[in-house]
Design an enzyme around this catalytic site. Structure first.
Site, PDB file in Angstrom:
ATOM      1  N   ASP A  65       0.846  -1.182   0.000  1.00  0.00           N
ATOM      2  CA  ASP A  65       0.000   0.000   0.000  1.00  0.00           C
ATOM      3  C   ASP A  65       0.885   1.237   0.000  1.00  0.00           C
ATOM      4  O   ASP A  65       1.849   1.311   0.771  1.00  0.00           O
ATOM      5  CB  ASP A  65      -0.878   0.005   1.261  1.00  0.00           C
ATOM      6  CG  ASP A  65      -2.355   0.046   0.921  1.00  0.00           C
ATOM      7  OD1 ASP A  65      -2.747   0.975   0.190  1.00  0.00           O
ATOM      8  OD2 ASP A  65      -3.111  -0.830   1.371  1.00  0.00           O
ATOM      9  N   ASP A 104      -3.336   4.557  -2.066  1.00  0.00           N
ATOM     10  CA  ASP A 104      -4.422   4.871  -1.149  1.00  0.00           C
ATOM     11  C   ASP A 104      -4.871   6.333  -1.256  1.00  0.00           C
ATOM     12  O   ASP A 104      -4.032   7.239  -1.287  1.00  0.00           O
ATOM     13  CB  ASP A 104      -3.931   4.590   0.283  1.00  0.00           C
ATOM     14  CG  ASP A 104      -4.979   4.915   1.337  1.00  0.00           C
ATOM     15  OD1 ASP A 104      -5.986   4.190   1.407  1.00  0.00           O
ATOM     16  OD2 ASP A 104      -4.783   5.893   2.086  1.00  0.00           O
ATOM     17  N   GLU A 138      -6.696   3.974  -5.837  1.00  0.00           N
ATOM     18  CA  GLU A 138      -7.994   4.140  -5.172  1.00  0.00           C
ATOM     19  C   GLU A 138      -8.467   5.537  -5.559  1.00  0.00           C
ATOM     20  O   GLU A 138      -8.075   6.535  -4.959  1.00  0.00           O
ATOM     21  CB  GLU A 138      -7.838   4.032  -3.649  1.00  0.00           C
ATOM     22  CG  GLU A 138      -9.181   4.147  -2.935  1.00  0.00           C
ATOM     23  CD  GLU A 138      -9.064   4.254  -1.418  1.00  0.00           C
ATOM     24  OE1 GLU A 138     -10.000   3.797  -0.743  1.00  0.00           O
ATOM     25  OE2 GLU A 138      -8.070   4.796  -0.909  1.00  0.00           O
ATOM     26  N   HIS A 164     -10.930  -4.194   2.290  1.00  0.00           N
ATOM     27  CA  HIS A 164     -10.774  -3.968   3.735  1.00  0.00           C
ATOM     28  C   HIS A 164     -11.611  -2.795   4.243  1.00  0.00           C
ATOM     29  O   HIS A 164     -11.748  -2.621   5.451  1.00  0.00           O
ATOM     30  CB  HIS A 164      -9.298  -3.706   4.049  1.00  0.00           C
ATOM     31  CG  HIS A 164      -8.812  -2.418   3.434  1.00  0.00           C
ATOM     32  ND1 HIS A 164      -8.643  -2.272   2.074  1.00  0.00           N
ATOM     33  CD2 HIS A 164      -8.517  -1.214   3.980  1.00  0.00           C
ATOM     34  CE1 HIS A 164      -8.252  -1.031   1.816  1.00  0.00           C
ATOM     35  NE2 HIS A 164      -8.161  -0.373   2.959  1.00  0.00           N
ATOM     36  N   ASP A 165     -12.119  -1.961   3.345  1.00  0.00           N
ATOM     37  CA  ASP A 165     -12.901  -0.779   3.729  1.00  0.00           C
ATOM     38  C   ASP A 165     -14.398  -0.980   3.557  1.00  0.00           C
ATOM     39  O   ASP A 165     -15.172  -0.050   3.746  1.00  0.00           O
ATOM     40  CB  ASP A 165     -12.494   0.424   2.860  1.00  0.00           C
ATOM     41  CG  ASP A 165     -11.284   1.155   3.410  1.00  0.00           C
ATOM     42  OD1 ASP A 165     -11.024   1.044   4.626  1.00  0.00           O
ATOM     43  OD2 ASP A 165     -10.594   1.833   2.631  1.00  0.00           O
TER      44      ASP A 165
END
Length: 554
Positions: free
Chosen positions: A98, A199, A256, A328-329
């Site tokens: 990430d 991210d 993202e 994961h979100d």
């Protein structure tokens, strides 16, 4: 489109804290991941994205990084990371990490130095403003609730944080900040990393000069998105980052990216895009409300179909989307996209087929291949996710009862995706010999990898078949590069589309528990995949069972 090494790959996201614990401390770690590489290889995975495992105080579960050049001792050592890279390479797998560079942790040395000397070099690494009594520099609301401004310790200044107050935003307008970021990216790529997932990157460009916007809640603040919608010029930063880092290594990068404008898509993921790919969030943001989670609109099968097809049409053959059901979100996809009460092996396989056969790069989130579901939550005391805790309060403030607020949190909490991976039906689902950091979903006795691995009818086996189809030399060109054409779009609770390349494939999903019929334009040649053992057929009319999914060669 220029063909790239990663186009035909399948990616898998690991949330290291919850994947596999090798030392019994209740927290997943890098040696645990190394021990499961054969499991992932058996599934057919090529690219593994690790959520952050850098040193962090974990205010936002690792997305607050205090050192970009090390591994958090909770997860292991740099030697473990080197071993993971070497073991992955042996299996022709690529590791992504990430890249979290909109902000760092308030425990990073840059921020500590900014506190010591706000007028010095490191003060300019952040957005600092003089403190005025009773007045904030701007009225923006952070993603996690409350104002984006916090007092800079020991000074008369305040700093900007669009996420948690322990995540101060980095000032990308400062070339020295950008140099530090590029230096770090190249350090990891030199080490053998395959690339990065990037991210929250849209947030790096702020609308200057700062100003207030119309408040949208009783708190007198406005959503941070109001400012972001006015920000111009992010491409200069992203193009520079691409040229100085990823491009030189032919590395894979996936962004993202939220709220991009349609005309910007070629800039993001075209032949010379800032990134190799970007995630399709059309489905995950559906039904969002400025008021909060409690006001979110439930997505229906027809909504899901529309979201997928809109995203596909918007991108066309300009570039490659990365397609997700969950991450994961997000809550678990099967609990979100399958109507309540209808979660079963067949419906989970149907959702897998409809998502996996879309044009783009498929990303599987850990446990998705098992059909892992949302975790039951009975009280806010059980919740770890900071955004869920904030949304619980938002719901209560809006007049919901405690029970109603807990129900909202159960549905959308990020903890749903973060419960430990379900390996076996043994203690703690085989995740740890110690006490897991987050409770295990009680359904692990039914849903676990050990039970599914050798069961030809399991959800995992179906994912394995989907991956094998994507890689099958006979169909690869069509599945990877073929055009996508929706069909029977108006038919209620039916999602179907062609993939057209050197072959013509038809993907059909009956998105309901009741049977329904479709009449094919011609006879099919072959059934490539079916989540039932039969196809009920009269001439060219197929009577689809509840949640039946078929992939046909026409």
């Amino acid at each position: 489109m220029t063909k790239k090494w990663w186009h035909d790959k399948v990616a898998y996201q690991i949330y290291p804290k919850s994947f596999c614990d090798s030392n019994g401390d209740g927290i997943g770690d890098l040696p645990g991941i190394i021990g499961k590489l054969d499991y992932l290889q058996d599934l057919g995975v090529d690219i593994i994205w690790l959520s952050p495992c850098y040193p962090s105080p974990l205010a936002d579960e690792g997305y607050d990084i205090s050192d970009y050049y090390d591994i958090d001792p909770r997860f292991g050592t740099m030697e473990d990371m080197d071993r993971l890279l070497a073991e992955a390479k042996k299996r022709n797998m690529y590791i992504l990490m990430d890249l979290v560079v909109n902000h760092c942790s308030d425990e990073h040395e840059w921020f500590k130095k900014a506190c010591q000397d706000p007028e010095g070099k490191y003060g300019n690494f952040f957005y600092l403003r003089d403190k005025k009594e009773g007045e904030l520099p701007t009225n923006w609301r952070s993603y996690f609730g409350g104002p984006v401004w916090e007092d800079l310790p020991g000074t008369n200044k305040q700093y900007l944080h669009v996420f948690h107050k322990k995540q101060p935003d980095l000032n990308w307008e400062n070339p020295e900040v950008r140099e530090e970021v590029y230096k770090n990216i190249n350090w990891w790529l030199d080490k053998g990393l395959g690339g990065f997932r990037i991210d929250a990157i849209i947030n790096i460009k702020k609308a200057l000069p700062f100003r207030n916007y119309e408040p949208d809640r009783e708190d007198g603040l406005c959503t941070i998105k109001a400012m972001l919608s006015e920000a111009k010029g992010i491409g200069e930063f992203l193009g520079e980052m691409r040229d100085r880092t990823f491009k030189k290594y032919d590395a894979f990068s996936v962004g993202e990216v939220f709220d991009e404008k349609p005309e910007e898509i070629p800039d993001f993921i075209g032949d010379n895009g800032y990134f190799s790919s970007m995630f399709d969030f059309n489905e995950t943001i559906f039904g969002e409300s400025d008021k909060g989670w409690y006001d979110m609109r439930q997505i229906t099968p027809d909504d899901y179909k529309k979201c997928c097809f809109e995203a596909q049409a918007k991108v066309g053959d300009m570039g490659f989307l990365s397609n997700i059901i969950e991450n994961h979100d997000e809550p678990r996809g099967v609990s979100r996209y399958i109507p309540e009460g209808d979660c079963c092996t067949e419906s989970k396989k149907m959702l897998a087929a409809l998502n996996f056969m879309l044009r783009g790069l498929p990303f599987i989130y850990q446990g998705q291949e098992l059909g892992m579901e949302n975790v039951p939550i009975s009280s806010i005391e059980e919740v770890d996710d900071i955004s869920a805790i904030n949304e619980y309060q938002v719901a209560l403030d809006a007049g919901l009862s405690v029970e109603e607020a807990v129900k909202v949190i159960s549905k959308y909490s990020r903890d749903n995706a973060r419960t430990p991976m379900q390996w076996t039906d043994g203690a703690n689902a085989g995740f740890t010999t110690g006490k897991p950091w987050l409770k295990v979903n009680p359904n692990y006795t039914d849903i676990n990898a050990a039970a599914q691995q050798d069961d030809p009818d399991s959800v995992r086996s179906f994912y394995k078949q989907l991956i094998a189809l994507r890689k099958n030399p006979e169909y690869k060109e069509t599945v990877v590069y073929g055009a996508l054409e929706p069909v029977w779009e108006e038919q209620h609770n039916l999602m179907a589309y062609y993939r057209k390349g050197d072959k013509t494939l038809l993907v059909i999903g009956n998105y309901q528990k009741e049977e329904q019929a479709v009449t094919l334009p011609s006879a099919y040649k072959k059934v490539l995949l079916n989540n039932y053992s039969d196809i009920a057929q009269t001439d060219n009319t197929i009577q689809l069972h509840g949640y039946q999914a078929v992939i046909l060669e026409m």
